[in-house]
Design a protein around this motif. Structure first.
Motif, PDB file in Angstrom:
ATOM      1  N   ALA A   1      -4.113   5.413   2.102  1.00 45.01           N
ATOM      2  CA  ALA A   1      -3.567   4.002   2.297  1.00 45.01           C
ATOM      3  C   ALA A   1      -4.064   3.345   3.431  1.00 45.01           C
ATOM      4  O   ALA A   1      -4.664   2.198   3.360  1.00 45.01           O
ATOM      5  CB  ALA A   1      -1.873   3.895   2.428  1.00 45.01           C
ATOM      6  N   ARG A   2      -4.225   4.131   4.692  1.00 50.57           N
ATOM      7  CA  ARG A   2      -4.999   3.597   5.770  1.00 50.57           C
ATOM      8  C   ARG A   2      -6.209   3.322   5.755  1.00 50.57           C
ATOM      9  O   ARG A   2      -6.978   2.037   6.002  1.00 50.57           O
ATOM     10  CB  ARG A   2      -4.763   4.495   6.813  1.00 50.57           C
ATOM     11  CG  ARG A   2      -5.373   4.075   8.295  1.00 50.57           C
ATOM     12  CD  ARG A   2      -4.875   5.077   9.388  1.00 50.57           C
ATOM     13  NE  ARG A   2      -6.005   4.957  10.414  1.00 50.57           N
ATOM     14  CZ  ARG A   2      -5.675   4.421  11.711  1.00 50.57           C
ATOM     15  NH1 ARG A   2      -4.740   3.853  11.752  1.00 50.57           N
ATOM     16  NH2 ARG A   2      -6.559   4.596  12.403  1.00 50.57           N
ATOM     17  N   VAL A   3      -6.846   4.006   4.625  1.00 53.46           N
ATOM     18  CA  VAL A   3      -8.395   3.699   4.709  1.00 53.46           C
ATOM     19  C   VAL A   3      -8.810   2.920   3.765  1.00 53.46           C
ATOM     20  O   VAL A   3      -9.854   1.873   3.812  1.00 53.46           O
ATOM     21  CB  VAL A   3      -9.090   5.385   4.218  1.00 53.46           C
ATOM     22  CG1 VAL A   3     -10.483   5.100   3.866  1.00 53.46           C
ATOM     23  CG2 VAL A   3      -9.226   6.252   5.307  1.00 53.46           C
ATOM     24  N   LEU A   4      -7.812   2.662   2.515  1.00 52.54           N
ATOM     25  CA  LEU A   4      -8.186   1.833   1.453  1.00 52.54           C
ATOM     26  C   LEU A   4      -7.769   0.486   1.670  1.00 52.54           C
ATOM     27  O   LEU A   4      -8.189  -0.537   1.064  1.00 52.54           O
ATOM     28  CB  LEU A   4      -7.607   2.599   0.200  1.00 52.54           C
ATOM     29  CG  LEU A   4      -8.016   3.856  -0.176  1.00 52.54           C
ATOM     30  CD1 LEU A   4      -7.595   4.404  -1.704  1.00 52.54           C
ATOM     31  CD2 LEU A   4      -9.652   3.712  -0.482  1.00 52.54           C
ATOM     32  N   VAL A   5      -6.831   0.110   2.545  1.00 56.90           N
ATOM     33  CA  VAL A   5      -6.061  -1.181   2.769  1.00 56.90           C
ATOM     34  C   VAL A   5      -7.300  -2.131   3.022  1.00 56.90           C
ATOM     35  O   VAL A   5      -7.129  -3.226   2.733  1.00 56.90           O
ATOM     36  CB  VAL A   5      -5.217  -1.105   3.829  1.00 56.90           C
ATOM     37  CG1 VAL A   5      -5.549  -0.847   5.275  1.00 56.90           C
ATOM     38  CG2 VAL A   5      -4.377  -2.478   3.821  1.00 56.90           C
TER      39      VAL A   5
ATOM     40  N   TRP B   1       0.847  -1.361   0.013  1.00 54.82           N
ATOM     41  CA  TRP B   1       0.000  -0.017   0.128  1.00 54.82           C
ATOM     42  C   TRP B   1       0.774   1.149   0.193  1.00 54.82           C
ATOM     43  O   TRP B   1       0.517   2.066  -0.633  1.00 54.82           O
ATOM     44  CB  TRP B   1      -1.266  -0.109   1.148  1.00 54.82           C
ATOM     45  CG  TRP B   1      -2.317  -0.590   0.862  1.00 54.82           C
ATOM     46  CD1 TRP B   1      -2.869  -1.917   0.682  1.00 54.82           C
ATOM     47  CD2 TRP B   1      -3.228   0.047  -0.251  1.00 54.82           C
ATOM     48  NE1 TRP B   1      -3.848  -2.012  -0.112  1.00 54.82           N
ATOM     49  CE2 TRP B   1      -3.959  -1.169  -0.530  1.00 54.82           C
ATOM     50  CE3 TRP B   1      -3.327   1.215  -0.653  1.00 54.82           C
ATOM     51  CZ2 TRP B   1      -5.504  -0.655  -1.439  1.00 54.82           C
ATOM     52  CZ3 TRP B   1      -4.545   1.629  -1.537  1.00 54.82           C
ATOM     53  CH2 TRP B   1      -5.440   0.433  -1.857  1.00 54.82           C
ATOM     54  N   LEU B   2       2.019   1.139   0.715  1.00 47.94           N
ATOM     55  CA  LEU B   2       2.909   2.341   0.585  1.00 47.94           C
ATOM     56  C   LEU B   2       3.262   2.641  -0.939  1.00 47.94           C
ATOM     57  O   LEU B   2       3.389   3.696  -1.454  1.00 47.94           O
ATOM     58  CB  LEU B   2       4.153   2.136   1.448  1.00 47.94           C
ATOM     59  CG  LEU B   2       3.860   2.277   2.969  1.00 47.94           C
ATOM     60  CD1 LEU B   2       5.017   1.931   3.647  1.00 47.94           C
ATOM     61  CD2 LEU B   2       3.394   3.635   3.447  1.00 47.94           C
ATOM     62  N   ASP B   3       3.680   1.644  -1.741  1.00 51.11           N
ATOM     63  CA  ASP B   3       3.815   1.439  -3.202  1.00 51.11           C
ATOM     64  C   ASP B   3       2.715   2.019  -3.827  1.00 51.11           C
ATOM     65  O   ASP B   3       3.019   3.179  -4.562  1.00 51.11           O
ATOM     66  CB  ASP B   3       4.173   0.214  -3.766  1.00 51.11           C
ATOM     67  CG  ASP B   3       5.461  -0.406  -3.212  1.00 51.11           C
ATOM     68  OD1 ASP B   3       6.356   0.201  -2.566  1.00 51.11           O
ATOM     69  OD2 ASP B   3       5.702  -1.641  -3.275  1.00 51.11           O
ATOM     70  N   GLN B   4       1.498   1.670  -3.667  1.00 51.60           N
ATOM     71  CA  GLN B   4       0.330   2.087  -4.082  1.00 51.60           C
ATOM     72  C   GLN B   4       0.281   3.760  -4.029  1.00 51.60           C
ATOM     73  O   GLN B   4      -0.075   4.533  -5.079  1.00 51.60           O
ATOM     74  CB  GLN B   4      -0.751   1.536  -3.778  1.00 51.60           C
ATOM     75  CG  GLN B   4      -1.100   0.149  -4.099  1.00 51.60           C
ATOM     76  CD  GLN B   4      -2.292   0.232  -5.221  1.00 51.60           C
ATOM     77  OE1 GLN B   4      -2.366   1.329  -5.866  1.00 51.60           O
ATOM     78  NE2 GLN B   4      -2.811  -0.881  -5.659  1.00 51.60           N
ATOM     79  N   VAL B   5       0.320   4.413  -2.756  1.00 53.44           N
ATOM     80  CA  VAL B   5       0.224   5.698  -2.603  1.00 53.44           C
ATOM     81  C   VAL B   5       1.786   6.553  -2.957  1.00 53.44           C
ATOM     82  O   VAL B   5       2.028   7.649  -2.289  1.00 53.44           O
ATOM     83  CB  VAL B   5      -0.192   6.071  -1.224  1.00 53.44           C
ATOM     84  CG1 VAL B   5      -1.959   5.400  -1.054  1.00 53.44           C
ATOM     85  CG2 VAL B   5       0.631   5.538  -0.124  1.00 53.44           C
ATOM     86  N   GLU B   6       2.644   5.798  -3.459  1.00 54.52           N
ATOM     87  CA  GLU B   6       3.955   6.488  -3.724  1.00 54.52           C
ATOM     88  C   GLU B   6       4.865   7.032  -2.532  1.00 54.52           C
ATOM     89  O   GLU B   6       5.213   7.951  -2.778  1.00 54.52           O
ATOM     90  CB  GLU B   6       3.623   7.448  -4.810  1.00 54.52           C
ATOM     91  CG  GLU B   6       3.094   6.853  -6.115  1.00 54.52           C
ATOM     92  CD  GLU B   6       2.447   7.976  -7.147  1.00 54.52           C
ATOM     93  OE1 GLU B   6       2.869   9.231  -6.782  1.00 54.52           O
ATOM     94  OE2 GLU B   6       1.439   7.649  -7.942  1.00 54.52           O
ATOM     95  N   ILE B   7       4.704   6.062  -1.643  1.00 57.50           N
ATOM     96  CA  ILE B   7       5.509   6.536  -0.554  1.00 57.50           C
ATOM     97  C   ILE B   7       6.798   5.174  -0.355  1.00 57.50           C
ATOM     98  O   ILE B   7       6.216   4.055  -0.774  1.00 57.50           O
ATOM     99  CB  ILE B   7       4.850   6.357   0.871  1.00 57.50           C
ATOM    100  CG1 ILE B   7       3.900   7.651   0.721  1.00 57.50           C
ATOM    101  CG2 ILE B   7       5.787   6.596   2.291  1.00 57.50           C
ATOM    102  CD1 ILE B   7       2.852   7.661   2.051  1.00 57.50           C
ATOM    103  N   SER B   8       7.938   5.686  -0.189  1.00 54.27           N
ATOM    104  CA  SER B   8       8.998   4.489  -0.330  1.00 54.27           C
ATOM    105  C   SER B   8       8.804   3.569   0.977  1.00 54.27           C
ATOM    106  O   SER B   8       8.563   4.091   2.015  1.00 54.27           O
ATOM    107  CB  SER B   8      10.369   5.272  -0.318  1.00 54.27           C
ATOM    108  OG  SER B   8      11.388   4.361   0.189  1.00 54.27           O
ATOM    109  N   GLN B   9       9.010   2.446   0.619  1.00 56.22           N
ATOM    110  CA  GLN B   9       8.748   1.103   1.674  1.00 56.22           C
ATOM    111  C   GLN B   9       9.863   1.594   2.787  1.00 56.22           C
ATOM    112  O   GLN B   9       9.604   1.089   3.881  1.00 56.22           O
ATOM    113  CB  GLN B   9       8.936  -0.002   1.074  1.00 56.22           C
ATOM    114  CG  GLN B   9       7.713  -0.453   0.246  1.00 56.22           C
ATOM    115  CD  GLN B   9       7.438  -1.968   0.256  1.00 56.22           C
ATOM    116  OE1 GLN B   9       7.977  -2.621   1.231  1.00 56.22           O
ATOM    117  NE2 GLN B   9       6.870  -2.243  -0.633  1.00 56.22           N
TER     118      GLN B   9
END
Lengths: 272, 250
Positions: free
Chosen positions: A177-181, A148-156
C-alpha cells in the motif's frame, strides 16, 4: 517448391510498443566476484518480468542496480518517463533521480521492515508517501490511506496501530500500500512473498496479481520461487553466476527449459 | 532489439497458419545429455474454416507439435507463419511481447488443464481474455454467461473459484474462456476428454460454428466419434503423412 512466403520481403517489424525500461549490458562486480555480467533486458508497459535464480546468482544485485540503489561498472539503464523522455538513470542528476523514484517508481523490499517505517503508524506509513509527492490536506491523506488499507485487505480499524503489531503477511501488504499509493508506473519487487506461510503467500500473490492488472503496473519481480513466477510473470529471465542463461515467455521457459540449469531448477520443483 | 520477420500478406495463399518443416528435439541435461528428436520435419497448412485433426499414438509428437504452434515449445528449426492482423508473422522469430499480442488476438488454445488462480471467480477467469482485448467488463461477462449456459455449467458455480471444480467443469471453463474470443486460429488439446455425451455435442456444435465463421482449427481428440465429425483432414504422427478424412479412414 514455391512457398507462400517466398516472394515476401522480410522487413523489420515496427514495434508499436516502446519499452518502459531497457537495460543494456549492465555489469557489476564486487571485487573479483562478478555479480552481473553484461545483462540486457527490456520491459514493456503492463508486463511483469520475473527473474529467477538461486542465491548468489546476481538477481538481487541486478534489481538494485536497476533501481540505482547501487552504482554499476558498465552498461546502461534507460527509462522512458511519463513525458516520453528516454533517461539514462545512472547519469541522471541525483535530485531528478530521487524525484523519479518517488513518483514513477516503487520498490517492494523482501523484508517489510526495510520498506516500512516501524516507528510510525500504518496510516502514517501510507500518508507519508503522499506528502512526499505534495499531499497537504490531512483529511484527504487519511481518507486515501484508508482506501489503500481496504485495497490490501487490512481493516481500517488498524490505521493508527504500529506495523510491529502486524503479522508478517500484513506488514508486507502494508508495504505494498505504501509503495502503490503514489501510483507508480514501474514497481520492483525483491522476493515479496519470501518468509511468509504458504497460505499467506497465496493471498498476497493474488492481491499483487489483481493490483498489477487493475493499475496496469509494469513489474520486475525477483524470486527463487517458480510457483510465484508461474502465477505472476508474463516473461522470465533465468540467472546463473551473474549471467542470463535463458529468457522467454514464462510458460516457454518453464514448460520447455533448454539450459541445464533451468532444467534442473524446473525438475527440482514439486508440481503443485 | 532483434527484428521479427513479417511479410505483407501474400496474395498467393489464404492459409491462416502454415507450419513449415518443424524440427524439435529435447535434450535432457540431467540424464547425460540424452537427445530425443520428436519433430522431424513436420509441416501443415490450415485454411479458414478447416479443422485438422492430429492423430497418432502417444509419444508420437502431436502434443509437441501443437504446443510449438502456440510457441509454448520453441522449435529448433522451421518456420510457423501465422496471419496476425494484416501481416504474416513467423512465430519462431517473435519477441516475447509480440507473442503475447498474438496470443491475445490471433491464436487461442484450449488446454486439458486449467491453471487455477486462487480466489478468482470462474466468471472472471473466463471473461479475462475478452477484457484484455478491451471489451467492457459487463459485455465480456454476458458473453461468457451465454457460453456457460450452453455448456451446462451450473449457475451456482459461476461465482466460485474453479479451484474445487471437477475435471469436466474445469474443461468447460477452459472452453468458454477460449471460445468467447473470435480467434482466427484455435488449438484444441483434447477439449472433450472429461465431458459427458451431452456436453460433447455442445462442443461439436461450437466447433462447427467456429468453422462456419472461418476459424482455422487444429485439434487433438481422443474420441474418434468427435474427430470424425468435426475434422476435414488428418495429420498422422508416427507415419508422418497427411490424409484427407474419408480417404484412408472409411
Amino acid at each position: 517448391m514455391i512457398t507462400d512466403c517466398d516472394e515476401a520481403r522480410l522487413i523489420t517489424m515496427q514495434d508499436r510498443l516502446v519499452p518502459l525500461l531497457t537495460v543494456e549490458r549492465l555489469s557489476k562486480a564486487y571485487g573479483a566476484v562478478v555479480a552481473c555480467d553484461r545483462v540486457s533486458l527490456s520491459l514493456y508497459p503492463g508486463q511483469v518480468l520475473g527473474i529467477i535464480g538461486e542465491s548468489g546468482s546476481g538477481k538481487t544485485t541486478l534489481l538494485k542496480a536497476i533501481a540505482t540503489h547501487l552504482p554499476i561498472d558498465s552498461g546502461r539503464v534507460c527509462y522512458t518517463s511519463t513525458a516520453g523522455q528516454a533517461l539514462d538513470l545512472h547519469e541522471l542528476p541525483l535530485p531528478r533521480r530521487r524525484q523519479l523514484m518517488r513518483t514513477e517508481w516503487g520498490f517492494v523490499q523482501q523484508n517489510p521492515r526495510d520498506g516500512l517505517r516501524m516507528n510510525v503508524t500504518a496510516g502514517a506509513n501510507i500518508g507519508e508517501r503522499l506528502m512526499e509527492v505534495g499531499g497537504r490536506h490531512y483529511g484527504q491523506i487519511r481518507q486515501t490511506a484508508g482506501l489503500w488499507l481496504d485495497q490490501v485487505e487490512i481493516s481500517q480499524a488498524r490505521m493508527d496501530d504500529f506495523p510491529h503489531t502486524f503479522s508478517g503477511g500484513m506488514q508486507q501488504r502494508l508495504q505494498l500500500a505504501r509503495v502503490l499509493v503514489t501510483s507508480p508506473r514501474l514497481v520492483l519487487m525483491d522476493e515479496p512473498t519470501g518468509g511468509l506461510d504458504v497460505s499467506v503467500q497465496a493471498k498476497l500473490l493474488d492481491l499483487i496479481r489483481s493490483l498489477v492488472r487493475t493499475l496496469q503496473l509494469s513489474v520486475i519481480l525477483v524470486t527463487h520461487d517458480i510457483g510465484v513466477v508461474r502465477l505472476l510473470a508474463h516473461r522470465l529471465l533465468v540467472m546463473q553466476g551473474g549471467q542470463v542463461v535463458e529468457a522467454g515467455l514464462t510458460d516457454q521457459v518453464l514448460d520447455d527449459p533448454q539450459h541445464p540449469y533451468t532444467q534442473q531448477l524446473v525438475s527440482a520443483t514439486l508440481v503443485p | 532489439m532483434t527484428s521479427t520477420a513479417i511479410s505483407p500478406s501474400p496474395v498467393s495463399t489464404n492459409s491462416l497458419l502454415w507450419a513449415d518443416n518443424l524440427h524439435k528435439r529435447f535434450i535432457l541435461h540431467a540424464q547425460g545429455g540424452i537427445c530425443l528428436p520428436v519433430l522431424k520435419g513436420t509441416s501443415l497448412k490450415v485454411k479458414p474454416g478447416e479443422c485438422v485433426i492430429l492423430q497418432g499414438p502417444s509419444g508420437s509428437g502431436k502434443s509437441t507439435f501443437m504446443r510449438s504452434l502456440y510457441a509454448n515449445y520453441r522449435v529448433d528449426s522451421g518456420a510457423i507463419w501465422v496471419k496476425h492482423g494484416e501481416n504474416r508473422i513467423d512465430l519462431t522469430q517473435c519477441q516475447p511481447h509480440e507473442l503475447m499480442a498474438i496470443r491475445q488476438k490471433t491464436i487461442g488454445y484450449v488446454s486439458q488443464f486449467l491453471r487455477v488462480i486462487p480466489r478468482v471467480p470462474a466468471l472472471e477467469v473466463a471473461a479475462e481474455p475478452l477484457m484484455e482485448l478491451g471489451l467492457e467488463a459487463a459485455a465480456a461477462r454476458d458473453n461468457v454467461r451465454s457460453l456457460f449456459r450452453r455448456l451446462n455449467l451450473p449457475e451456482r458455480l459461476w461465482s466460485l473459484s474453479p479451484t474445487t471444480f471437477s475435471g469436466g467443469e474445469k474443461q468447460r471453463l477452459n472452453i468458454a474462456r477460449a471460445f468467447s474470443v473470435d480467434f482466427p486460429i484455435l488449438l484444441l488439446d483434447e477439449p472433450t476428454a472429461a465431458l459427458d455425451a451431452a456436453n460433447r455435442e455442445v462442443v461439436i456444435e461450437l466447433i462447427e460454428e467456429k468453422k462456419a465463421r472461418g476459424c482455422a482449427l487444429i485439434g487433438i481428440f481422443h474420441d474418434e466419434q468427435v474427430w470424425q465429425r468435426v475434422g476435414n483432414r488428418v495429420l498422422t504422427f508416427g507415419r508422418e503423412d497427411e490424409t484427407a478424412l474419408g480417404e484412408s479412414h472409411e
